[in-house]
Design a protein around this motif. Structure first.
Motif, mmCIF file in Angstrom:
data_model
loop_
_atom_site.group_PDB
_atom_site.id
_atom_site.type_symbol
_atom_site.label_atom_id
_atom_site.label_comp_id
_atom_site.label_asym_id
_atom_site.label_seq_id
_atom_site.Cartn_x
_atom_site.Cartn_y
_atom_site.Cartn_z
ATOM 1 N N GLU A 1 -26.506 -22.883 29.459
ATOM 2 C CA GLU A 1 -26.278 -24.179 28.809
ATOM 3 C C GLU A 1 -24.777 -24.323 28.546
ATOM 4 N N ILE A 2 -24.207 -25.469 28.943
ATOM 5 C CA ILE A 2 -22.776 -25.716 28.738
ATOM 6 C C ILE A 2 -22.599 -27.096 28.124
ATOM 7 N N GLU A 3 -21.706 -27.166 27.151
ATOM 8 C CA GLU A 3 -21.311 -28.437 26.534
ATOM 9 C C GLU A 3 -19.822 -28.612 26.810
ATOM 10 N N SER A 4 -19.456 -29.687 27.518
ATOM 11 C CA SER A 4 -18.056 -29.915 27.854
ATOM 12 C C SER A 4 -17.768 -31.405 27.865
ATOM 13 N N ARG A 5 -16.734 -31.810 27.146
ATOM 14 C CA ARG A 5 -16.324 -33.217 27.067
ATOM 15 C C ARG A 5 -17.476 -34.133 26.661
ATOM 16 N N GLY A 6 -18.347 -33.636 25.807
ATOM 17 C CA GLY A 6 -19.465 -34.432 25.328
ATOM 18 C C GLY A 6 -20.636 -34.527 26.301
ATOM 19 N N VAL A 7 -20.591 -33.756 27.367
ATOM 20 C CA VAL A 7 -21.667 -33.759 28.357
ATOM 21 C C VAL A 7 -22.378 -32.409 28.297
ATOM 22 N N HIS A 8 -23.693 -32.444 28.249
ATOM 23 C CA HIS A 8 -24.505 -31.223 28.213
ATOM 24 C C HIS A 8 -25.032 -30.930 29.612
ATOM 25 N N LEU A 9 -24.774 -29.714 30.125
ATOM 26 C CA LEU A 9 -25.243 -29.299 31.445
ATOM 27 C C LEU A 9 -26.178 -28.113 31.307
ATOM 28 N N CYS A 10 -27.216 -28.085 32.118
ATOM 29 C CA CYS A 10 -28.124 -26.947 32.207
ATOM 30 C C CYS A 10 -28.035 -26.416 33.635
ATOM 31 N N ILE A 11 -27.473 -25.211 33.771
ATOM 32 C CA ILE A 11 -27.273 -24.602 35.074
ATOM 33 C C ILE A 11 -28.297 -23.490 35.264
ATOM 34 N N GLU A 12 -28.991 -23.504 36.397
ATOM 35 C CA GLU A 12 -30.001 -22.495 36.663
ATOM 36 C C GLU A 12 -29.587 -21.628 37.842
ATOM 37 N N ILE A 13 -29.737 -20.317 37.671
ATOM 38 C CA ILE A 13 -29.559 -19.360 38.755
ATOM 39 C C ILE A 13 -30.932 -18.765 39.017
ATOM 40 N N CYS B 1 -19.088 -31.446 38.364
ATOM 41 C CA CYS B 1 -19.484 -32.508 37.429
ATOM 42 C C CYS B 1 -18.181 -33.071 36.876
ATOM 43 N N ALA B 2 -17.720 -34.158 37.459
ATOM 44 C CA ALA B 2 -16.423 -34.728 37.082
ATOM 45 C C ALA B 2 -16.373 -35.214 35.629
ATOM 46 N N PRO B 3 -17.405 -35.916 35.123
ATOM 47 C CA PRO B 3 -17.312 -36.370 33.733
ATOM 48 C C PRO B 3 -17.173 -35.214 32.735
ATOM 49 N N LYS C 1 -30.192 -30.051 34.813
ATOM 50 C CA LYS C 1 -30.174 -31.194 33.897
ATOM 51 C C LYS C 1 -28.739 -31.496 33.504
ATOM 52 N N SER C 2 -28.456 -32.768 33.335
ATOM 53 C CA SER C 2 -27.145 -33.196 32.855
ATOM 54 C C SER C 2 -27.295 -34.585 32.251
ATOM 55 N N ASP C 3 -26.598 -34.815 31.161
ATOM 56 C CA ASP C 3 -26.650 -36.149 30.572
ATOM 57 C C ASP C 3 -25.390 -36.952 30.905
ATOM 58 N N CYS C 4 -24.718 -36.579 31.999
ATOM 59 C CA CYS C 4 -23.550 -37.351 32.424
ATOM 60 C C CYS C 4 -24.014 -38.678 33.028
ATOM 61 N N PRO C 5 -23.158 -39.684 33.042
ATOM 62 C CA PRO C 5 -23.597 -41.009 33.464
ATOM 63 C C PRO C 5 -23.969 -41.138 34.942
ATOM 64 N N ASP C 6 -23.355 -40.373 35.835
ATOM 65 C CA ASP C 6 -23.644 -40.577 37.252
ATOM 66 C C ASP C 6 -24.684 -39.613 37.826
ATOM 67 N N GLY C 7 -24.807 -38.394 37.316
ATOM 68 C CA GLY C 7 -25.830 -37.450 37.748
ATOM 69 C C GLY C 7 -25.654 -36.886 39.148
ATOM 70 N N VAL C 8 -24.452 -36.972 39.700
ATOM 71 C CA VAL C 8 -24.207 -36.449 41.041
ATOM 72 C C VAL C 8 -24.410 -34.938 41.082
ATOM 73 N N CYS C 9 -24.042 -34.247 40.023
ATOM 74 C CA CYS C 9 -24.179 -32.784 39.992
ATOM 75 C C CYS C 9 -25.651 -32.362 40.054
ATOM 76 N N VAL C 10 -26.525 -33.118 39.445
ATOM 77 C CA VAL C 10 -27.957 -32.806 39.473
ATOM 78 C C VAL C 10 -28.524 -33.076 40.866
ATOM 79 N N ALA C 11 -28.011 -34.095 41.524
ATOM 80 C CA ALA C 11 -28.487 -34.448 42.866
ATOM 81 C C ALA C 11 -27.942 -33.511 43.939
ATOM 82 N N SER C 12 -26.921 -32.722 43.616
ATOM 83 C CA SER C 12 -26.330 -31.800 44.593
ATOM 84 C C SER C 12 -27.321 -30.691 44.943
#
Length: 123
Positions: free
Chosen positions: A58-70, A102-104, A79-90
């Motif tokens: 779990e990472i919190e950066s610039r107000g965006v929460h990311l869930c990275i799975e290995i 995740c640019a945002p 999971k990501s609550d960023c506005p565009d969601g490109v990182c989740v679609a990758s």
């Protein structure tokens, strides 16, 4: 003025062009080395995790929460609550040099190989 016969030099040139075309088409499908480490770079820190151990990060950066799975030697942003969601679609990454950004959030995930892993040398 114009010659109409196909000569030996023309054959050599055609074979050379064909050879270069095959190399250019083949290069993107070359297998890259399977990576060993996932490097996560945030604006504040850099973290490294082994791709051989399944985990959720779990990472919190610039107000965006990311869930990275290995899992199964691959890393992805589940999971990501960023506005565009490109990182989740990758797609999941597992080969040396592959990246998810995740640019945002200003977060990048990069797969690194074993010792001596060099992308390029500037000099």
């Amino acid at each position: 003025m114009f010659r109409t016969k196909f000569g030996f030099g023309d054959l050599i040139a055609a074979v050379a062009v064909l050879f270069v075309a095959v190399l250019l088409l083949w290069h993107p499908w070359q297998k890259k080395d399977v990576g060993e480490t996932l490097v996560i770079v945030t604006p504040d820190e850099t973290m490294e995790y082994s791709l051989s151990e399944d985990r959720t990060i779990e990472i919190e950066s610039r107000g965006v929460h990311l869930c990275i799975e290995i899992a199964d030697g691959k890393a992805s942003v589940s999971k990501s609550d960023c506005p565009d969601g490109v990182c989740v679609a990758s797609a999941s990454i597992s080969r040396t040099g592959e990246t998810i950004l995740c640019a945002p959030a200003g977060v990048s995930l990069v797969v690194k190989g074993g010792d001596g892993d060099v992308d390029f040398v500037a000099g």
